[in-house]
Scaffold this motif. Sequence first.
Motif, PDB file in Angstrom:
ATOM      1  N   LEU A  59       1.026  -1.136  -0.012  1.00  0.00           N
ATOM      2  CA  LEU A  59       0.125  -0.173  -0.057  1.00  0.00           C
ATOM      3  C   LEU A  59       0.968   1.176  -0.124  1.00  0.00           C
ATOM      4  O   LEU A  59       0.248   2.556  -0.087  1.00  0.00           O
ATOM      5  CB  LEU A  59      -1.171   0.008   1.219  1.00  0.00           C
ATOM      6  CG  LEU A  59      -2.011  -1.087   1.371  1.00  0.00           C
ATOM      7  CD1 LEU A  59      -2.459  -1.297   2.766  1.00  0.00           C
ATOM      8  CD2 LEU A  59      -3.157  -0.782   0.261  1.00  0.00           C
TER       9      LEU A  59
ATOM     10  N   ARG B 259      -0.048   4.575  -1.826  1.00  0.00           N
ATOM     11  CA  ARG B 259      -1.283   4.528  -2.691  1.00  0.00           C
ATOM     12  C   ARG B 259      -2.010   5.033  -1.276  1.00  0.00           C
ATOM     13  O   ARG B 259      -2.693   4.442  -0.440  1.00  0.00           O
ATOM     14  CB  ARG B 259      -1.709   2.964  -2.726  1.00  0.00           C
ATOM     15  CG  ARG B 259      -1.012   2.331  -3.892  1.00  0.00           C
ATOM     16  CD  ARG B 259      -1.343   0.917  -4.133  1.00  0.00           C
ATOM     17  NE  ARG B 259      -0.499   0.098  -5.122  1.00  0.00           N
ATOM     18  CZ  ARG B 259      -1.164  -0.966  -5.653  1.00  0.00           C
ATOM     19  NH1 ARG B 259      -2.117  -1.538  -5.398  1.00  0.00           N
ATOM     20  NH2 ARG B 259      -0.236  -1.258  -6.596  1.00  0.00           N
ATOM     21  N   GLU B 260      -1.907   6.534  -1.418  1.00  0.00           N
ATOM     22  CA  GLU B 260      -2.246   7.240  -0.256  1.00  0.00           C
ATOM     23  C   GLU B 260      -3.910   7.155   0.108  1.00  0.00           C
ATOM     24  O   GLU B 260      -4.353   6.809   1.217  1.00  0.00           O
ATOM     25  CB  GLU B 260      -2.235   8.674  -0.288  1.00  0.00           C
ATOM     26  CG  GLU B 260      -2.417   9.669   0.655  1.00  0.00           C
ATOM     27  CD  GLU B 260      -2.401  11.112   0.414  1.00  0.00           C
ATOM     28  OE1 GLU B 260      -3.164  11.746   0.464  1.00  0.00           O
ATOM     29  OE2 GLU B 260      -1.166  11.458   0.009  1.00  0.00           O
ATOM     30  N   LYS B 261      -4.813   7.068  -0.703  1.00  0.00           N
ATOM     31  CA  LYS B 261      -6.222   6.711  -0.475  1.00  0.00           C
ATOM     32  C   LYS B 261      -6.503   5.448  -0.014  1.00  0.00           C
ATOM     33  O   LYS B 261      -7.626   5.223   0.708  1.00  0.00           O
ATOM     34  CB  LYS B 261      -6.963   6.831  -1.855  1.00  0.00           C
ATOM     35  CG  LYS B 261      -6.765   8.506  -2.489  1.00  0.00           C
ATOM     36  CD  LYS B 261      -7.506   9.422  -1.545  1.00  0.00           C
ATOM     37  CE  LYS B 261      -7.222  10.977  -2.007  1.00  0.00           C
ATOM     38  NZ  LYS B 261      -8.080  11.845  -1.283  1.00  0.00           N
TER      39      LYS B 261
END
Length: 477
Positions: A125, A128-130
């Motif tokens: 992750l 993949r900030e969101k």
Amino acid sequence: MATQHPSPASAPNKAPAKKRFSVPHTYAILFIMIVLAALASYVLPTGEFERIKDATSGKTIVVNNSYHPVESSPVGFFDMFKAIPDGMQKGAQIIFYIFIVSGVFGIIRSTGAIESGIHKGVRHLEGREKLLIPASMFLFSIGGFTMGMAEESIIFVPIGIALARAMGFDAVTGTAMITMGAASGFMGGMLNPFTVGVAQSLAQLPLFSGLAFRTVVYIIVLGFAIWYVMRYAYKVKADPTKSVIYEVEKEAVAEKVEMDIPELNIRHKLVFLVMVIGLACNVYGVFKYEWFLTELTASFLIMGLVAGLVGGLSINNLFDSFVAGAKAVTFGALIVGFARAITVVLEDGKTIDTMIYGLTSAIGHLPDAINVVAMFLIQAVLNLFISSGSGQAATTMPIMVPIADLLGIQRQVAVLAFQYGDSVTNSIIPTSSALMGYLAVAGIPYEKWVKFIWKLLLGWALIACVALIAAVYLGIV
């Protein structure tokens, strides 16, 4: 503790330092309760309800309006101590279930599969900030509702903090996205053998019954936690001064955290496959063949042995890991015996039904919705003193189940009240070893964590109360 006394010529006049209050040891609290239960046999009226075995469900139920006085039966000094081994014997099935299942998870942890799998998932992750917060919290929630993950999450907190800081968040966000994910799953508890499993066995309910209802509540609990953590994280990202640990964050340097966790390999994947098949067999056995603790313990044992072998453990390492896993829960497993000793003393002294009669008479005129919320609040307060979920279940369910029967409340609702009361406060009570552990690793002062977390826990408490009221009116069984 010894005190050094300075010479009279040099010693200033100082007031003696005040000792800080500390919560007594859990076993000390339980022993005090055993003593009080014995003393109650000398001062409380003695009486009993009639009990019958329901031919349809097989449950032993209390007959309403059947309470009657009986001859007094005071518990002597030696009998009070005999109640402890008696309690161990009466709780033996649950105690050994806890030991063996924990030993199985000890084997699985020793293969490195859990650490490698979660490490890979969290690292995947990165950038993949969101997705980082919701996916991490969902991932750890699985551990929460399947094996009661708590202390096991501590090792991943530094990774969560490093990823959070790299994306402009703070250490509180990194800690919460790991630990509050696990806590959400723990509160859901759908397949947790140590809390829901123990409580349902004491309530004479089919293991893991009410699965659909618990799953719906789990989704709401997890969804609210994700929203809460993300809202805080993006507020800090927009304005770092909004961080509850802003002074700490000013001195922190975002850095890569490298840990000695092996890469996910084919053996680890096979271990996960064995776990999935094993858990699926348990659920199938419970619902299809009405498996109970003995069958579940055997199934878990098979799962652990197979997982250890496919995970590459030697026979000696496999059983060393089993013993280490069982040893780790000695504190919680033996608490069940001490807690059952309280029930033994109350039963021998003929006062347990007097207490049940008094409580039901006091609250019997109140709406069921208020009664179940009161059950929840009682469990939440007790969690401060009896932090072991299994021990709390063994302490409270023998009293809560008859009360539920007499009030016409489903036993499943009494289990839910225990489950939510036990879990909501775990992330704030200072007696929680898991909480103190991950705050120490994260370097977050306790009072700062409380400032961050209290609104989330208040939200969870409201969700729990609404869920309990809904369970009463829906008739969850």
